[in-house]
Design an enzyme around this catalytic site. Structure first.
Site, PDB file in Angstrom:
ATOM      1  CG  ASP A   1      -7.217  -3.210   0.087  1.00 34.34           C
ATOM      2  OD1 ASP A   1      -6.967  -3.586   1.243  1.00 34.34           O
ATOM      3  OD2 ASP A   1      -6.493  -2.416  -0.558  1.00 34.34           O
TER       4      ASP A   1
ATOM      5  CG  ASP B   1      -1.997  -1.016   1.175  1.00 33.72           C
ATOM      6  OD1 ASP B   1      -2.742  -1.013   0.185  1.00 33.72           O
ATOM      7  OD2 ASP B   1      -2.110  -1.831   2.118  1.00 33.72           O
TER       8      ASP B   1
HETATM    9  C1  DX5 Z   1      -6.239   0.574   3.250  1.00 33.82           C
HETATM   10  C2  DX5 Z   1      -5.279  -0.315   2.513  1.00 33.82           C
HETATM   11  C3  DX5 Z   1      -5.440  -1.745   2.858  1.00 33.82           C
HETATM   12  C4  DX5 Z   1      -5.132  -2.058   4.283  1.00 33.82           C
HETATM   13  C5  DX5 Z   1      -5.922  -3.261   4.666  1.00 33.82           C
HETATM   14  O1  DX5 Z   1      -6.093   1.864   2.820  1.00 33.82           O
HETATM   15  O2  DX5 Z   1      -5.453  -0.199   1.118  1.00 33.82           O
HETATM   16  O3  DX5 Z   1      -4.693  -2.585   1.999  1.00 33.82           O
HETATM   17  O4  DX5 Z   1      -3.773  -2.274   4.527  1.00 33.82           O
HETATM   18  O5  DX5 Z   1      -5.737  -3.469   6.014  1.00 33.82           O
HETATM   19  P1  DX5 Z   1      -6.807  -4.192   6.926  1.00 33.82           P
HETATM   20  O6  DX5 Z   1      -6.919  -5.584   6.408  1.00 33.82           O
HETATM   21  O7  DX5 Z   1      -6.212  -4.092   8.284  1.00 33.82           O
HETATM   22  O8  DX5 Z   1      -8.096  -3.420   6.794  1.00 33.82           O
HETATM   23 ZN    ZN Z   2      -4.554  -1.807  -0.271  1.00 36.43          ZN
END
Ligand code: DX5
Ligand code: ZN
Length: 214
Positions: free
Chosen positions: A173, A33
């Site tokens: 996601d 990310d």
């Molecule tokens: C949020 C990101 C995600 C995040 C997901 O902006 O794009 O990829 O890291 O994390 P979790 O699974 O903790 O929601």
């Molecule tokens: Zn992401």
């Protein structure tokens, strides 16, 4: 089901250890990310970290760009090791051109949609793309609560994909956990990204195996 642990929730003081855990695990992709503090209200990391991830990763690297003007950086992300690059539809005035730019590098092109963006906005581009990244939280942070409107969007997207003959994978996601993973699979999700569910678990490798079994 493709499982893509999000490096955002890894321990950056022990990055090599966490990357090797993912190599050993049943995970399929590394989800990376990138946040610029403009498109989203947070800054994560950029090229130096991606370079380190590339050094150790033995699985495809899925780069999720939460940045404005992604076209300026796509070539560099490819050089640094991205196998898939997703850009946000909300960040691209000329999305078709950006998708062609990614594909011209012989890597996979993804388009990410914020929770408020309808799946139908992909109608005229769906046949060109490899991955649709449906945000099930507002992007910017790990560990947020899953937005349940996502189920409906997966179904709409499924229809759109079937009508167009596209082979695009549906990636979910944000806020993915053991419970909603089952429902997401039933709705037709192909890829689950998981940050908090994996890295806050006492045994992250086991958490990945459990998601994989959904
Ligand atoms: C949020 C990101 C995600 C995040 C997901 O902006 O794009 O990829 O890291 O994390 P979790 O699974 O903790 O929601
Ligand atoms: Zn992401």
């Amino acid at each position: 089901m493709i499982i893509a642990p999000s490096i955002l929730s890894a321990d950056f003081g022990n990055l090599q250890r966490d990357l090797e855990m993912i190599n050993r695990s049943e995970a399929d992709w590394f989800h990376v990310d990138v946040m610029d503090g403009v498109f989203v209200p947070n800054i994560s990391f950029g090229f130096p970290i991606l370079k380190q991830i590339k050094k150790y990763a033995q699985k495809p690297i899925d780069v999720h760009l939460m940045i404005v003007e992604p076209q300026r950086y796509i070539d560099d992300f490819c050089v640094q090791g991205a196998d898939i690059i997703s850009v946000h539809i909300e960040a691209c005035t000329h999305l078709h051109r950006v998708v062609q730019q990614i594909k011209s590098l012989n890597i996979k092109a993804g388009v990410a949609l914020n929770p408020h963006t309808p799946a139908s906005h992909l109608q005229d581009i769906i046949s060109e793309i490899d991955v649709v990244c449906l945000m099930s939280v507002n992007p910017g942070f790990g560990g947020q609560k899953f937005i349940s409107n996502t189920y409906k969007k997966i179904q709409e997207l499924k229809t759109l994909i079937a009508q167009s003959g596209s082979k695009a994978l549906i990636e979910i996601d944000g806020g993915v956990d053991f419970e909603n993973a089952v429902a997401l699979k039933e709705c037709g999700a192909d890829v689950l990204v998981a940050g908090n569910t994996v890295f806050s678990h006492s045994n992250p490798e086991q958490a990945i195996a459990r998601l994989k079994q959904t």
